[in-house]
Design an enzyme around this catalytic site. Structure first.
Site, short mmCIF file in Angstrom:
data_model
loop_
_atom_site.label_atom_id
_atom_site.label_comp_id
_atom_site.label_asym_id
_atom_site.label_seq_id
_atom_site.Cartn_x
_atom_site.Cartn_y
_atom_site.Cartn_z
N ASP A 56 33.64 -14.88 34.84
CA ASP A 56 33.84 -16.05 35.70
C ASP A 56 35.25 -16.02 36.29
O ASP A 56 36.24 -16.08 35.56
CB ASP A 56 33.65 -17.35 34.90
CG ASP A 56 33.81 -18.57 35.79
OD1 ASP A 56 32.94 -18.78 36.66
OD2 ASP A 56 34.82 -19.28 35.64
N TYR A 61 42.65 -18.82 40.51
CA TYR A 61 43.26 -18.27 39.30
C TYR A 61 44.33 -17.22 39.60
O TYR A 61 45.12 -16.88 38.73
CB TYR A 61 42.18 -17.65 38.38
CG TYR A 61 41.08 -18.58 37.97
CD1 TYR A 61 41.20 -19.96 38.12
CD2 TYR A 61 39.89 -18.08 37.45
CE1 TYR A 61 40.17 -20.83 37.75
CE2 TYR A 61 38.85 -18.94 37.08
CZ TYR A 61 39.00 -20.30 37.24
OH TYR A 61 37.98 -21.14 36.89
N LYS A 91 34.95 -18.30 43.29
CA LYS A 91 34.89 -19.64 43.88
C LYS A 91 35.87 -19.79 45.04
O LYS A 91 36.92 -19.14 45.05
CB LYS A 91 35.22 -20.70 42.82
CG LYS A 91 34.49 -20.52 41.50
CD LYS A 91 34.93 -21.54 40.46
CE LYS A 91 34.44 -21.17 39.08
NZ LYS A 91 35.24 -20.08 38.46
N HIS A 124 34.50 -24.69 44.52
CA HIS A 124 35.20 -24.97 43.27
C HIS A 124 35.31 -26.47 42.97
O HIS A 124 35.20 -26.89 41.82
CB HIS A 124 36.60 -24.35 43.33
CG HIS A 124 37.17 -24.00 41.99
ND1 HIS A 124 38.03 -22.96 41.78
CD2 HIS A 124 37.00 -24.57 40.78
CE1 HIS A 124 38.36 -22.89 40.50
NE2 HIS A 124 37.75 -23.87 39.88
#
Length: 327
Positions: A56, A61, A91, A124
């Site tokens: 994931d 990130y 995302k 997201h």
């Protein structure tokens, strides 16, 4: 790690999405792996060697490059495993909800991940914000995101871009994250391609019974982030999931770690769980799946009953609250 030491895939139950795509119900969350250079790379290689086959990821990130090099290293060392054996999710972040920016976001992720498609591409947050010319989020004088009210209220243009990415084969499925039942109802009202999943915070202090039921009723797979809870304390009580006596009692009696019990609880409830860690020992321990007896399952349910503590809420960053009724 050599091919001989890589472990067989440990996927948990395989769930079939509403478009027929199959997804391992045990996934590896990469959000925690954002520290020193190379940390995410090492964590991903460790996770894949331990048997994870679901990663994931997210543009937010800021570590997809290391995820990509980790996948590449693992596949090179393990020729018996192919790219198609690994389910990869990414995302699009809030400031890239304009249709042309959705495509830009996905293409950037594909380049960093070193793949020609992902297996799931999610919105997201149900929040659209504005961007600067350099594609960075626009921040207002108050230090918060500048919300795009029109696109937040009407996500149809964003979803059409998601559907376009799906139809062109850039992703094998599309879905959402942090969406409420009302948010999903809005998307379902105009979607030509329905969301396949909704990634939300789920753990015994936030069991999400109603939202899980809504998702399942609409053939949308719930995906649990933070399935092990949080190191944060419950406001007012100082409780933590990790120190809850009843939960730890179940783990001790079973001879398992608390993380293993919480992963098993989520899998038994029928959704995807995404434990995350950068610690090799915990990565390998979390993938050792255990089965809860009905008595153990009910003991965890008893702890969860009536609780509602959300640990992940970025309203102070966004300047927008997805869950105002929880204030």
């Amino acid at each position: 790690m050599s091919p001989s030491t890589a472990k067989a895939a440990v996927t948990g139950p395989i769930l079939t999405l509403n478009n027929g795509v199959r997804m391992p119900s045990l996934g590896f969350g990469t959000f925690a792996s954002q520290g020193s250079e190379g940390e995410t790379h090492r964590a991903v290689v460790c996770a894949l060697n331990a048997g994870y086959r679901h990663l994931d990821c997210a543009a937010f990130y800021q570590n997809e490059g290391e995820v990509g090099t980790g996948i590449k290293e693992f596949l090179a060392a393990n020729p018996s495993v192919s790219r198609s054996d690994i389910f990869i999710c990414t995302k699009v972040w809030n400031h890239l909800h304009q249709p042309e920016d959705v495509e830009y976001s996905l293409q950037q992720s594909l380049k960093l991940l070193q793949v020609d498609h992902v297996d799931a591409f999610l919105v997201h947050w149900p929040i659209a914000s504005k961007r600067n010319k350099d594609y960075s989020p626009m921040i207002g004088a108050d230090g918060k995101y500048v919300i795009d009210d029109e696109l937040t209220q009407n996500p149809e243009p964003t979803w059409r871009a998601m559907e376009s990415a799906y139809s062109r084969g850039l992703t094998r499925s599309i879905g959402v994250s942090n969406f409420t039942a009302a948010d999903m109802t809005k998307v379902l009202s105009f979607a030509k391609v329905a969301p396949t999943m909704n990634q939300i915070e789920i753990h015994p202090f936030l069991p999400q019974d109603a939202l899980i039921a809504f998702c399942i009723a609409h053939k949308i797979v719930p995906v649990a982030y933070s399935p092990l809870g949080s190191q944060d304390q419950v406001p007012g009580t100082g409780e933590k999931v990790s120190t809850n006596q009843e939960l730890n009692r179940v783990a001790e009696a079973k001879g398992a770690s608390l993380a293993q019990v919480l992963i098993a609880w989520g899998l038994k409830r029928g959704y995807v769980v995404l434990p995350k860690s950068s610690n090799p020992g915990r990565i390998e321990s979390n993938v050792q799946l255990v089965q809860l007896t009905e008595e153990e399952f009910e003991a965890v349910n008893k702890v969860a009953k009536g609780r509602w503590t959300r640990f992940v809420n970025m309203k102070d960053t966004f300047g927008f609250d997805v869950w105002p009724e929880e204030a």
